[in-house]
Design an enzyme around this catalytic site. Sequence first.
Site, PDB file in Angstrom:
ATOM      1  N   TYR A  16      44.442  36.441  37.251  1.00  0.00           N
ATOM      2  CA  TYR A  16      43.377  36.803  38.494  1.00  0.00           C
ATOM      3  C   TYR A  16      42.569  35.785  38.640  1.00  0.00           C
ATOM      4  O   TYR A  16      42.578  34.787  37.980  1.00  0.00           O
ATOM      5  CB  TYR A  16      42.861  38.205  38.021  1.00  0.00           C
ATOM      6  N   SER A 240      33.602  34.020  29.409  1.00  0.00           N
ATOM      7  CA  SER A 240      35.021  34.354  29.068  1.00  0.00           C
ATOM      8  C   SER A 240      35.099  35.951  29.215  1.00  0.00           C
ATOM      9  O   SER A 240      33.822  36.900  29.253  1.00  0.00           O
ATOM     10  CB  SER A 240      35.509  33.942  27.772  1.00  0.00           C
ATOM     11  N   LYS A 241      36.091  36.770  28.762  1.00  0.00           N
ATOM     12  CA  LYS A 241      36.318  38.137  28.913  1.00  0.00           C
ATOM     13  C   LYS A 241      35.439  38.818  27.980  1.00  0.00           C
ATOM     14  O   LYS A 241      34.809  40.052  28.332  1.00  0.00           O
ATOM     15  CB  LYS A 241      37.722  38.572  28.463  1.00  0.00           C
ATOM     16  N   ARG A 242      34.878  38.206  26.945  1.00  0.00           N
ATOM     17  CA  ARG A 242      33.970  38.974  26.027  1.00  0.00           C
ATOM     18  C   ARG A 242      32.692  39.204  26.606  1.00  0.00           C
ATOM     19  O   ARG A 242      31.999  39.985  26.111  1.00  0.00           O
ATOM     20  CB  ARG A 242      34.209  38.478  24.604  1.00  0.00           C
ATOM     21  N   GLY A 244      32.334  40.629  29.236  1.00  0.00           N
ATOM     22  CA  GLY A 244      32.610  41.619  30.305  1.00  0.00           C
ATOM     23  C   GLY A 244      33.648  41.088  31.337  1.00  0.00           C
ATOM     24  O   GLY A 244      34.148  40.217  31.072  1.00  0.00           O
TER      25      GLY A 244
END
Length: 473
Positions: A16, A240-242, A244
Amino acid sequence: MNRTIRVRFAPSPTGYLHLGGARTAIFNWLFARHHRGSFILRIEDTDKSRSTEESIREITESLRWLGLDWDEGPYRQTDRMEIYRREAQRLLDEKKAYYCYCTPEELEERRKRALEEGRMPKYDGRCRDRTEPRKGVKPVIRLKVDQEGETVVQDVIKGEVVYPNAQLDDFILVRSDGTPTYNFAVVVDDTLMEISHVIRGDDHLNNTPKQIQLYRAFGYKPPVFAHVPMILGPDRARLSKRHGATSVLAYREEGYLPEALLNFLVRLGWSHGDQEIFSKEELIQYFSLEHVGKSPAVYNPEKLLWLNAHYISTGDTRRLSHLLVPFLIEGGLIPKGKIPDMDWLCRVVETLKERAKTLKEMAQMAAFYFKAPTEYDPKGTERFLTPEVLPYFQSLVCKLEAMGHFEEEEVKAAFEAVMRKHSIKLKHLAQPCRVALTGKTVSPGIFEVITVLGRRETIERLKRAINFIRARL
Ligand code: GLU
């Protein structure tokens, strides 16, 4: 500097569009719009095993949602294979590139040995002067990189960055399966697309000396480079994803407005004095690469929430109402496929836009307008739904039933009449009413709530609360 400004956003469609990528796109777009130049979208999809159509859709949808329109493209590198082949052949013909027949196993072996011996692993150039093919081995094409001296990157943001050429090796331009590598395709495309400024994440800074060498081999003039520092999470690690959500569309799903996310992302790394809130027109007018900071920006979710609340409270009510609909459907408050009464929904939104920080939160806050409370807040029940309010509620029901116009002024007058009759203050009536009508102890102003709910619904809910209080006696 009278060159036409042409910039590009060149995502690899392997996932994405994340916040970092979106910010790169925004900077490019603003730069183009500021200079009345062109913003080009180029999909770098030569890595077929990792590129997906789904990702291309998601990226273009994210850009559209943010309002970043492109003037050309989307070009796709997989449509340009013939061009890369042609350009590679030219470098081969001019002896600036060569076929390399070393196998991956051999290269790995040599790499290991270099590491064991404490040398920097790099390709040793042994196929540079090879003239004969090697049976059974599909070659790659490598660039003859200048090993002497240094390559200087003149970067608008980073300043002058010097790379000793001894660090560079003859990197691969075309893989053994015929596909171009990133560094090769990017130089060919940026040249043929006449890109004047390359604005991208500084994770590509170390690729730039290679690309400069390639420009030189081609005899092309390199563009101006501007490498934007990364975005860090609140813990100062790369975002990064962690930390949020990182995908742009996840923010849309969480109820953020595109203008809030745009404003937020621009300010991650760029500033204009102390100003925090910018309209799109202001951003276009003020944006310049000179005011992009050298150090990484830190992602601050509270600030995004604050900006979103600002754009909601000042936003056009009708637009907000339309944007709210999917959240109402998701919350089970209106059925899918049924168009709600937009005029009424606007009135709902009008009561909530000063309070809700996201559209998702607004839908939650709006729930009571759509569904009568099935239970009352326990604390509110104890404090406000007491037997002594029964006569107040009854008087109010009578007044509301007898009222002519059902507007805020008249509702207020009805309240005042009830207050006079029972010699009570507004809070003695308003708070119990609030709990009876919304189930909660906090809500928009009680007169607004009542007029938006309408006479029938208000009276019904008051009667239900009366029965509830009686049943508890
Ligand atoms: N496809 C590269 C990326 O997504 C683009 C890098 C560039 O802008 O040169 O990182």
